[in-house]
Design a protein around this motif. Structure first.
Motif, PDB file in Angstrom:
ATOM      1  N   GLY A  28      39.938  38.000  37.348  1.00 40.64           N
ATOM      2  CA  GLY A  28      40.392  36.891  38.184  1.00 40.64           C
ATOM      3  C   GLY A  28      41.843  36.939  38.603  1.00 40.64           C
ATOM      4  O   GLY A  28      42.339  35.983  39.188  1.00 40.64           O
ATOM      5  N   ILE A  29      42.544  38.033  38.359  1.00 43.46           N
ATOM      6  CA  ILE A  29      43.962  38.075  38.736  1.00 43.46           C
ATOM      7  C   ILE A  29      44.132  38.220  40.237  1.00 43.46           C
ATOM      8  O   ILE A  29      43.224  38.628  40.949  1.00 43.46           O
ATOM      9  CB  ILE A  29      44.714  39.235  38.038  1.00 43.46           C
ATOM     10  N   GLY A  48      36.146  39.738  39.414  1.00 41.08           N
ATOM     11  CA  GLY A  48      36.524  38.526  40.147  1.00 41.08           C
ATOM     12  C   GLY A  48      37.961  38.511  40.645  1.00 41.08           C
ATOM     13  O   GLY A  48      38.432  37.491  41.135  1.00 41.08           O
ATOM     14  N   ALA A  49      38.677  39.618  40.563  1.00 42.33           N
ATOM     15  CA  ALA A  49      40.081  39.669  40.977  1.00 42.33           C
ATOM     16  C   ALA A  49      40.213  39.793  42.493  1.00 42.33           C
ATOM     17  O   ALA A  49      39.277  40.169  43.191  1.00 42.33           O
ATOM     18  CB  ALA A  49      40.775  40.851  40.304  1.00 42.33           C
ATOM     19  N   PHE A  66      34.932  46.672  38.503  1.00 46.43           N
ATOM     20  CA  PHE A  66      35.529  45.964  39.624  1.00 46.43           C
ATOM     21  C   PHE A  66      34.463  45.044  40.238  1.00 46.43           C
ATOM     22  O   PHE A  66      34.437  44.833  41.439  1.00 46.43           O
ATOM     23  CB  PHE A  66      36.019  46.962  40.677  1.00 46.43           C
ATOM     24  N   ALA A  67      33.600  44.508  39.403  1.00 47.09           N
ATOM     25  CA  ALA A  67      32.511  43.650  39.877  1.00 47.09           C
ATOM     26  C   ALA A  67      33.087  42.409  40.553  1.00 47.09           C
ATOM     27  O   ALA A  67      33.974  41.742  40.014  1.00 47.09           O
ATOM     28  CB  ALA A  67      31.602  43.251  38.720  1.00 47.09           C
ATOM     29  N   ASN A  68      32.600  42.132  41.758  1.00 45.77           N
ATOM     30  CA  ASN A  68      32.996  40.954  42.537  1.00 45.77           C
ATOM     31  C   ASN A  68      34.500  40.903  42.821  1.00 45.77           C
ATOM     32  O   ASN A  68      35.082  39.833  42.911  1.00 45.77           O
ATOM     33  CB  ASN A  68      32.540  39.668  41.841  1.00 45.77           C
ATOM     34  N   VAL A  69      35.120  42.054  42.961  1.00 45.45           N
ATOM     35  CA  VAL A  69      36.554  42.129  43.251  1.00 45.45           C
ATOM     36  C   VAL A  69      36.754  42.331  44.754  1.00 45.45           C
ATOM     37  O   VAL A  69      36.035  43.084  45.392  1.00 45.45           O
ATOM     38  CB  VAL A  69      37.219  43.298  42.465  1.00 45.45           C
ATOM     39  N   ASN A  70      37.741  41.660  45.312  1.00 41.16           N
ATOM     40  CA  ASN A  70      38.099  41.861  46.707  1.00 41.16           C
ATOM     41  C   ASN A  70      39.082  43.032  46.780  1.00 41.16           C
ATOM     42  O   ASN A  70      40.241  42.897  46.418  1.00 41.16           O
ATOM     43  CB  ASN A  70      38.723  40.603  47.307  1.00 41.16           C
ATOM     44  N   LEU A  71      38.582  44.180  47.218  1.00 38.34           N
ATOM     45  CA  LEU A  71      39.373  45.401  47.357  1.00 38.34           C
ATOM     46  C   LEU A  71      39.493  45.795  48.833  1.00 38.34           C
ATOM     47  O   LEU A  71      39.506  46.968  49.176  1.00 38.34           O
ATOM     48  CB  LEU A  71      38.725  46.533  46.555  1.00 38.34           C
ATOM     49  N   ILE A  90      34.043  43.725  47.465  1.00 39.32           N
ATOM     50  CA  ILE A  90      34.326  43.841  48.891  1.00 39.32           C
ATOM     51  C   ILE A  90      35.246  45.043  49.050  1.00 39.32           C
ATOM     52  O   ILE A  90      36.396  45.019  48.615  1.00 39.32           O
ATOM     53  CB  ILE A  90      34.999  42.572  49.447  1.00 39.32           C
ATOM     54  N   LEU A  91      34.715  46.091  49.641  1.00 38.08           N
ATOM     55  CA  LEU A  91      35.467  47.329  49.867  1.00 38.08           C
ATOM     56  C   LEU A  91      35.619  47.587  51.365  1.00 38.08           C
ATOM     57  O   LEU A  91      35.629  48.725  51.822  1.00 38.08           O
ATOM     58  CB  LEU A  91      34.749  48.504  49.195  1.00 38.08           C
TER      59      LEU A  91
END
Length: 163
Positions: A28-29, A48-49, A66-71, A90-91
């Motif tokens: 979540g960071i 969730g970051a 990196f599950a559910n991370v906005n990348l 999101i890649l």
């Protein structure tokens, strides 16, 4: 740390100090434009970051999530990525160059505009049909059966009226 802001931080190895961040736990960071250069990220957890424009350069990402991370617009260059979980990430417009990918999970990931060639890496992806959006903007086949988990209520109702 949960939901801290590490935007703009640069973590890099030097000739004196190694960048070993095993078991790093930062769900979540917010880490916009964070850089990991020549770092070892074994069992790192970023679920969730928000890591838009993050950079991973010459790093070892082993069994990291990196599950559910906005990348969005992230850069992965020269990395060793084994057993990495990008499910639901999101890649969009992410770039992956000169990297070794093995057992990477892109289930339900959005790869719109990324340079990832899914067909080239298909043996690395657990199930190609689970990718939500491919780099060219097309969508995978969606399993529309039982989209709503209702416990089969429709069968119980019909049995009550016809018994």
């Amino acid at each position: 740390m949960n939901q801290g802001d590490l935007s703009g931080i640069e973590l890099t190895a030097s000739t004196i100090v190694k960048c070993q961040l095993d078991n790093l736990y930062l769900p979540g960071i917010i880490a916009l434009n964070i850089t990991f250069d020549d770092c070892r990220l074994r069992y790192a957890h970023f679920e969730g970051a928000s890591m838009v424009t993050a950079k991973f350069i010459k790093s070892n990402l082993f069994s990291s999530t990196f599950a559910n991370v906005n990348l969005t617009e992230a850069l992965f260059d020269g990395n060793n990525m084994q057993s990495v979980n990008f499910s639901g990430a999101i890649l969009a417009r992410a770039k992956i160059y000169n990297s070794r990918l093995e057992k990477v999970d892109f289930a339900n990931a959005d790869l719109l505009g990324s340079n990832l060639n899914v067909d080239q890496y298909i043996h690395l992806v657990h199930d190609k049909s689970n990718i939500s959006r491919f780099p060219n903007g097309s969508f995978s086949v969606i399993d529309s059966s039982q989209l709503i988990k209702d416990g089969s209520a429709e069968h119980m109702v019909s049995e009550q009226f016809y018994c």
